[in-house]
Design a protein around this motif. Structure first.
Motif, PDB file in Angstrom:
ATOM      1  N   MET A 159      -2.376   8.364  27.683  1.00  0.00           N
ATOM      2  CA  MET A 159      -1.098   7.649  27.676  1.00  0.00           C
ATOM      3  C   MET A 159      -1.324   6.229  28.185  1.00  0.00           C
ATOM      4  O   MET A 159      -1.999   6.011  29.170  1.00  0.00           O
ATOM      5  N   LEU A 160      -0.710   5.240  27.490  1.00  0.00           N
ATOM      6  CA  LEU A 160      -0.810   3.863  27.946  1.00  0.00           C
ATOM      7  C   LEU A 160       0.123   3.646  29.114  1.00  0.00           C
ATOM      8  O   LEU A 160       1.286   4.012  29.063  1.00  0.00           O
ATOM      9  N   THR A 161      -0.338   3.064  30.150  1.00  0.00           N
ATOM     10  CA  THR A 161       0.502   2.850  31.333  1.00  0.00           C
ATOM     11  C   THR A 161       1.013   1.435  31.419  1.00  0.00           C
ATOM     12  O   THR A 161       1.875   1.138  32.238  1.00  0.00           O
ATOM     13  N   GLU A 162       0.442   0.508  30.610  1.00  0.00           N
ATOM     14  CA  GLU A 162       0.911  -0.874  30.623  1.00  0.00           C
ATOM     15  C   GLU A 162       1.798  -1.049  29.407  1.00  0.00           C
ATOM     16  O   GLU A 162       1.328  -1.081  28.278  1.00  0.00           O
ATOM     17  N   ALA A 163       3.114  -1.140  29.611  1.00  0.00           N
ATOM     18  CA  ALA A 163       4.061  -1.159  28.491  1.00  0.00           C
ATOM     19  C   ALA A 163       4.428  -2.581  28.150  1.00  0.00           C
ATOM     20  O   ALA A 163       4.925  -3.325  28.978  1.00  0.00           O
ATOM     21  N   ALA A 164       4.169  -2.969  26.908  1.00  0.00           N
ATOM     22  CA  ALA A 164       4.534  -4.302  26.460  1.00  0.00           C
ATOM     23  C   ALA A 164       6.037  -4.475  26.538  1.00  0.00           C
ATOM     24  O   ALA A 164       6.784  -3.599  26.164  1.00  0.00           O
ATOM     25  N   GLY A 165       6.464  -5.667  26.975  1.00  0.00           N
ATOM     26  CA  GLY A 165       7.890  -5.941  27.061  1.00  0.00           C
ATOM     27  C   GLY A 165       8.512  -5.484  28.354  1.00  0.00           C
ATOM     28  O   GLY A 165       9.624  -5.854  28.663  1.00  0.00           O
ATOM     29  N   ILE A 166       7.805  -4.657  29.120  1.00  0.00           N
ATOM     30  CA  ILE A 166       8.344  -4.229  30.414  1.00  0.00           C
ATOM     31  C   ILE A 166       7.390  -4.662  31.511  1.00  0.00           C
ATOM     32  O   ILE A 166       7.756  -5.344  32.449  1.00  0.00           O
ATOM     33  N   ASP A 167       6.099  -4.300  31.378  1.00  0.00           N
ATOM     34  CA  ASP A 167       5.134  -4.662  32.406  1.00  0.00           C
ATOM     35  C   ASP A 167       4.645  -6.090  32.164  1.00  0.00           C
ATOM     36  O   ASP A 167       4.567  -6.537  31.024  1.00  0.00           O
ATOM     37  N   GLY A 168       4.318  -6.786  33.198  1.00  0.00           N
ATOM     38  CA  GLY A 168       3.730  -8.120  33.077  1.00  0.00           C
ATOM     39  C   GLY A 168       4.791  -9.166  32.877  1.00  0.00           C
ATOM     40  O   GLY A 168       5.134  -9.913  33.779  1.00  0.00           O
TER      41      GLY A 168
ATOM     42  N   ALA B 107      16.583   0.339  20.232  1.00  0.00           N
ATOM     43  CA  ALA B 107      15.512  -0.521  19.726  1.00  0.00           C
ATOM     44  C   ALA B 107      15.558  -1.872  20.425  1.00  0.00           C
ATOM     45  O   ALA B 107      16.621  -2.515  20.484  1.00  0.00           O
ATOM     46  N   VAL B 108      14.421  -2.297  20.986  1.00  0.00           N
ATOM     47  CA  VAL B 108      14.302  -3.602  21.653  1.00  0.00           C
ATOM     48  C   VAL B 108      13.001  -4.246  21.166  1.00  0.00           C
ATOM     49  O   VAL B 108      11.906  -3.710  21.416  1.00  0.00           O
ATOM     50  N   ASP B 109      13.143  -5.380  20.482  1.00  0.00           N
ATOM     51  CA  ASP B 109      11.974  -6.082  19.922  1.00  0.00           C
ATOM     52  C   ASP B 109      11.169  -5.126  19.038  1.00  0.00           C
ATOM     53  O   ASP B 109      11.706  -4.555  18.103  1.00  0.00           O
ATOM     54  N   ASP B 110       9.870  -4.943  19.354  1.00  0.00           N
ATOM     55  CA  ASP B 110       9.036  -4.113  18.492  1.00  0.00           C
ATOM     56  C   ASP B 110       8.841  -2.709  19.045  1.00  0.00           C
ATOM     57  O   ASP B 110       7.946  -1.992  18.619  1.00  0.00           O
ATOM     58  N   HIS B 111       9.617  -2.323  20.019  1.00  0.00           N
ATOM     59  CA  HIS B 111       9.465  -0.981  20.569  1.00  0.00           C
ATOM     60  C   HIS B 111      10.854  -0.370  20.787  1.00  0.00           C
ATOM     61  O   HIS B 111      11.877  -1.032  20.608  1.00  0.00           O
ATOM     62  N   LEU B 112      10.845   0.884  21.166  1.00  0.00           N
ATOM     63  CA  LEU B 112      12.087   1.589  21.443  1.00  0.00           C
ATOM     64  C   LEU B 112      12.022   2.207  22.831  1.00  0.00           C
ATOM     65  O   LEU B 112      10.943   2.554  23.314  1.00  0.00           O
TER      66      LEU B 112
ATOM     67  N   LEU C 272      11.373   7.059  28.296  1.00  0.00           N
ATOM     68  CA  LEU C 272      10.123   6.859  27.565  1.00  0.00           C
ATOM     69  C   LEU C 272      10.175   5.532  26.824  1.00  0.00           C
ATOM     70  O   LEU C 272      11.233   5.135  26.306  1.00  0.00           O
ATOM     71  N   LEU C 273       9.023   4.837  26.753  1.00  0.00           N
ATOM     72  CA  LEU C 273       8.871   3.663  25.902  1.00  0.00           C
ATOM     73  C   LEU C 273       8.082   4.110  24.685  1.00  0.00           C
ATOM     74  O   LEU C 273       6.993   4.663  24.813  1.00  0.00           O
ATOM     75  N   ILE C 274       8.654   3.891  23.500  1.00  0.00           N
ATOM     76  CA  ILE C 274       8.055   4.357  22.253  1.00  0.00           C
ATOM     77  C   ILE C 274       7.514   3.165  21.491  1.00  0.00           C
ATOM     78  O   ILE C 274       8.205   2.155  21.301  1.00  0.00           O
ATOM     79  N   GLY C 275       6.272   3.257  21.045  1.00  0.00           N
ATOM     80  CA  GLY C 275       5.669   2.190  20.270  1.00  0.00           C
ATOM     81  C   GLY C 275       6.104   2.203  18.819  1.00  0.00           C
ATOM     82  O   GLY C 275       6.836   3.086  18.367  1.00  0.00           O
ATOM     83  N   ALA C 276       5.654   1.202  18.056  1.00  0.00           N
ATOM     84  CA  ALA C 276       6.038   1.091  16.651  1.00  0.00           C
ATOM     85  C   ALA C 276       5.577   2.294  15.845  1.00  0.00           C
ATOM     86  O   ALA C 276       6.184   2.643  14.829  1.00  0.00           O
ATOM     87  N   ASP C 277       4.485   2.945  16.291  1.00  0.00           N
ATOM     88  CA  ASP C 277       3.975   4.103  15.560  1.00  0.00           C
ATOM     89  C   ASP C 277       4.691   5.395  15.936  1.00  0.00           C
ATOM     90  O   ASP C 277       4.352   6.469  15.415  1.00  0.00           O
ATOM     91  N   GLY C 278       5.635   5.312  16.839  1.00  0.00           N
ATOM     92  CA  GLY C 278       6.371   6.504  17.238  1.00  0.00           C
ATOM     93  C   GLY C 278       5.756   7.232  18.410  1.00  0.00           C
ATOM     94  O   GLY C 278       6.327   8.220  18.887  1.00  0.00           O
ATOM     95  N   GLY C 279       4.607   6.772  18.906  1.00  0.00           N
ATOM     96  CA  GLY C 279       3.964   7.433  20.025  1.00  0.00           C
ATOM     97  C   GLY C 279       4.494   6.946  21.362  1.00  0.00           C
ATOM     98  O   GLY C 279       5.098   5.879  21.469  1.00  0.00           O
ATOM     99  N   VAL C 280       4.282   7.742  22.403  1.00  0.00           N
ATOM    100  CA  VAL C 280       4.732   7.397  23.744  1.00  0.00           C
ATOM    101  C   VAL C 280       3.767   6.366  24.341  1.00  0.00           C
ATOM    102  O   VAL C 280       2.565   6.637  24.477  1.00  0.00           O
TER     103      VAL C 280
ATOM    104  N   GLU D 146      17.146   5.303  12.753  1.00  0.00           N
ATOM    105  CA  GLU D 146      18.556   4.991  12.989  1.00  0.00           C
ATOM    106  C   GLU D 146      18.698   3.924  14.063  1.00  0.00           C
ATOM    107  O   GLU D 146      19.525   3.011  13.950  1.00  0.00           O
ATOM    108  N   ALA D 147      17.909   4.000  15.136  1.00  0.00           N
ATOM    109  CA  ALA D 147      17.976   3.002  16.198  1.00  0.00           C
ATOM    110  C   ALA D 147      17.528   1.629  15.696  1.00  0.00           C
ATOM    111  O   ALA D 147      18.097   0.604  16.076  1.00  0.00           O
ATOM    112  N   ARG D 148      16.497   1.601  14.831  1.00  0.00           N
ATOM    113  CA  ARG D 148      16.011   0.313  14.307  1.00  0.00           C
ATOM    114  C   ARG D 148      17.038  -0.350  13.394  1.00  0.00           C
ATOM    115  O   ARG D 148      17.051  -1.574  13.254  1.00  0.00           O
ATOM    116  N   ARG D 149      17.904   0.462  12.768  1.00  0.00           N
ATOM    117  CA  ARG D 149      18.929  -0.124  11.904  1.00  0.00           C
ATOM    118  C   ARG D 149      20.019  -0.817  12.713  1.00  0.00           C
ATOM    119  O   ARG D 149      20.745  -1.648  12.178  1.00  0.00           O
ATOM    120  N   THR D 150      20.143  -0.448  13.994  1.00  0.00           N
ATOM    121  CA  THR D 150      21.167  -1.063  14.852  1.00  0.00           C
ATOM    122  C   THR D 150      20.510  -1.517  16.146  1.00  0.00           C
ATOM    123  O   THR D 150      20.729  -0.930  17.210  1.00  0.00           O
TER     124      THR D 150
END
Length: 528
Positions: A1-10, A95-100, A27-35, A67-71
């Motif tokens: 699991m990635l612990t450094e989340a883009a858009g939140i950490d840093g 959906a926020v930027d490139d992640h959910l 959970l922070l979900i990446g563009a590929d749907g993974g955690v 559905e989230a990406r549509r809104t």
């Protein structure tokens, strides 16, 4: 699991802190749907179940992401999922930027949720946008108030359930919008004093429709970081549908208990009637014998007297006979013996008819209809209901002697007629004046018609459309169960394919008309 989340950490460490400190799984979900990242609550839950973090994802995870990406920027309520016996979560996507982000609301217990939310209020206030977003989209009707009961936050479901717009609530006191009861004020005061109140069920009148709703509500205190009580959290759930279902179930259970009681009484009555039948028959036969024997003895005495008149008897003998006749009052005995025996036999025959009627009413019929004499059922009904109508009314019958037999369930049809006649007797009793009940039967060619009419209190026009509803009664509370006419309606319409109608003019009359279609052994149905 990635612990450094883009858009939140840093880039946004404050938002990362709020994310990690959120009291429920997130959970922070990446563009590929993974955690890509999980907060501590999500990690703790994943450690308790098989499959790790991926096992937390809903089955329709991909569809919810789309559905989230549509809104973008709007929370999308996804699904409710139970992970174990103690944990039931409601997930929402955003959906926020490139992640959910995925946030869960623990709906397994309002108290646990409230305690966690209140305890973390000051901490989450550092990220007010996150708190407002959570409250806005939490799938519960929840509102946060300050110590003056002014609105701080209210969920969308709260506004929807109670018909508020966001502008209605800003800076407004709850008491300005809703007229609270003394009990509601007391619950809020207890919460402001630091005492969590237990959930209560109350009624609430909607200001938009005027309809009365049932609510399950609870008031809990929330505290600031310094430990002081900051205000009140109020949870509310509309439970009208559940209350109606519970009420309907209780009425069904009461009706079943009543039916079981009636069936038990019917079995008992049928047994008693059977046991009484034989002795009554002995008494009737012996009375018939005594009636005949009394007539024979009186005739024999007459013959003896005629013989004595012409016989050569001494004065002493004649005096003895005269004294004997006087001691027993022979003229009275000759006059009354036969009448007494006849009256006794008539009384026993009445008892026999009552016993036979009880057996007819109390003995369950078979699954198939049989030939039934409607006029006989009416006569039995009059006999069995005599104790109900006799103190208040006279009862007249006008029965069509040409009425053919009809195919019917005699026991059920008798019950329906009995319920209608008893209802008429009650209406006359309520009128508190002498009344009358009339019952007539007619052959209407295609059907048998039975009319029961009384001159009791009558039924208002506004209520007449509901008299056949189960548990509906026009009488005062405690004056009736509201089942008699409903049972009669079901027997006539469902069991016999007939019709039952009522017309009434309050203070003048009420008339029930029962129509039974001919399915008669004496009158075959016409070919289609």
């Amino acid at each position: 699991m990635l612990t450094e989340a883009a858009g939140i950490d840093g880039e946004h460490p404050g938002r990362r802190d709020a994310f990690d400190q959120f009291p429920f799984p997130a959970l922070l979900i990446g563009a590929d749907g993974g955690v890509r990242h999980a907060n501590d609550a999500a990690i703790a839950l994943a450690e308790r179940i098989e499959g790790g973090l991926d096992a937390l994802l809903p089955l329709q995870h991909a569809a919810y992401m789309e559905e989230a990406r549509r809104t973008p920027g709007t929370a999308v309520a996804a699904c409710t999922r139970a992970y174990d016996t103690d944990t039931v979560l409601q997930w929402s996507y955003r959906a926020v930027d490139d992640h959910l982000t995925m946030f869960a609301a623990d709906i397994s217990g309002l108290s646990r949720f409230a305690d966690s939310l209140a305890a973390s209020h000051d901490r989450l206030l550092r990220s007010e946008t996150l708190l407002r977003g959570f409250i806005e989209h939490v799938p519960l009707a929840v509102a946060m108030f300050d110590r003056e009961m002014r609105y701080l936050l209210a969920s969308r479901k709260w506004r929807e359930d109670f018909d508020f717009l966001p502008a209605d609530l800003e800076g407004r006191s709850h008491y300005q919008l809703v007229a609270p009861t003394d009990a509601a004020r007391a619950r809020h005061a207890r919460a402001l004093a630091g005492e969590p109140t237990p959930p209560v069920e109350i009624t609430y009148t909607r200001p938009d429709t005027g309809a009365t709703e049932w609510l399950r509500t609870q008031a809990l205190p929330w505290r600031r970081d310094d430990g002081e009580i900051g205000g009140v959290l109020v949870f509310a759930e509309i439970i009208t549908a559940r209350k109606l279902a519970d009420d309907a179930r209780e009425r069904r259970q009461a009706a079943q208990r009543e039916q079981q009681k009636l069936e038990a009484l019917g079995t008992l009555a049928a047994g008693i009637a059977h046991e009484i039948g034989s002795p009554i028959q002995y008494v009737s036969n012996n009375l018939a014998f005594l009636e005949g024997a009394a007539a024979d003895l009186i005739a024999l005495i007459g013959a003896y007297r005629a013989a004595i008149e012409g016989a050569a008897l001494s004065d002493n003998a004649r005096r003895s006979v005269a004294e004997a006749e006087a001691s027993v009052d022979l003229p009275f005995l000759r006059r009354e013996c036969a009448d007494a025996a006849a009256q006794a036999r008539a009384g026993v025959e009445t008892v026999s008819r009552i016993v036979a009627a009880i057996k007819t009413f109390a003995t369950p019929g078979g699954p198939d209809a049989g030939p039934a004499d409607v006029n006989a059922l009416v006569r039995d009904t009059v006999l069995l209901s005599r104790a109900r109508w006799k103190p208040h009314a006279t009862l007249d019958t006008d029965l069509d002697p040409t009425l053919p037999l009809v195919l019917a369930h005699a026991d059920q049809l008798g019950q329906a007629l009995l319920n209608i006649v008893v209802n008429a007797a009650q209406a006359i009793a309520d009128a508190e004046r002498p009344g009358r009940i009339g019952i007539r039967t007619r052959d209407r060619g295609s059907h048998v018609e039975i009319v029961v009419e009384d001159n009791g209190v009558g039924i208002p026009e506004a209520r007449i459309g509901r008299i056949f509803e189960p548990f509906y009664t026009t009488r005062a509370p405690g004056g009736g169960s509201g089942q008699g006419l409903a049972i009669a309606h079901a027997i006539v319409t469902r069991a016999h394919g007939g019709e039952i109608a009522c017309e009434s003019r309050p203070g003048e009359y009420t008339r029930f008309t029962v129509s039974l279609p001919y399915r008669s052994p004496d009158r075959p149905e016409a070919a289609p």
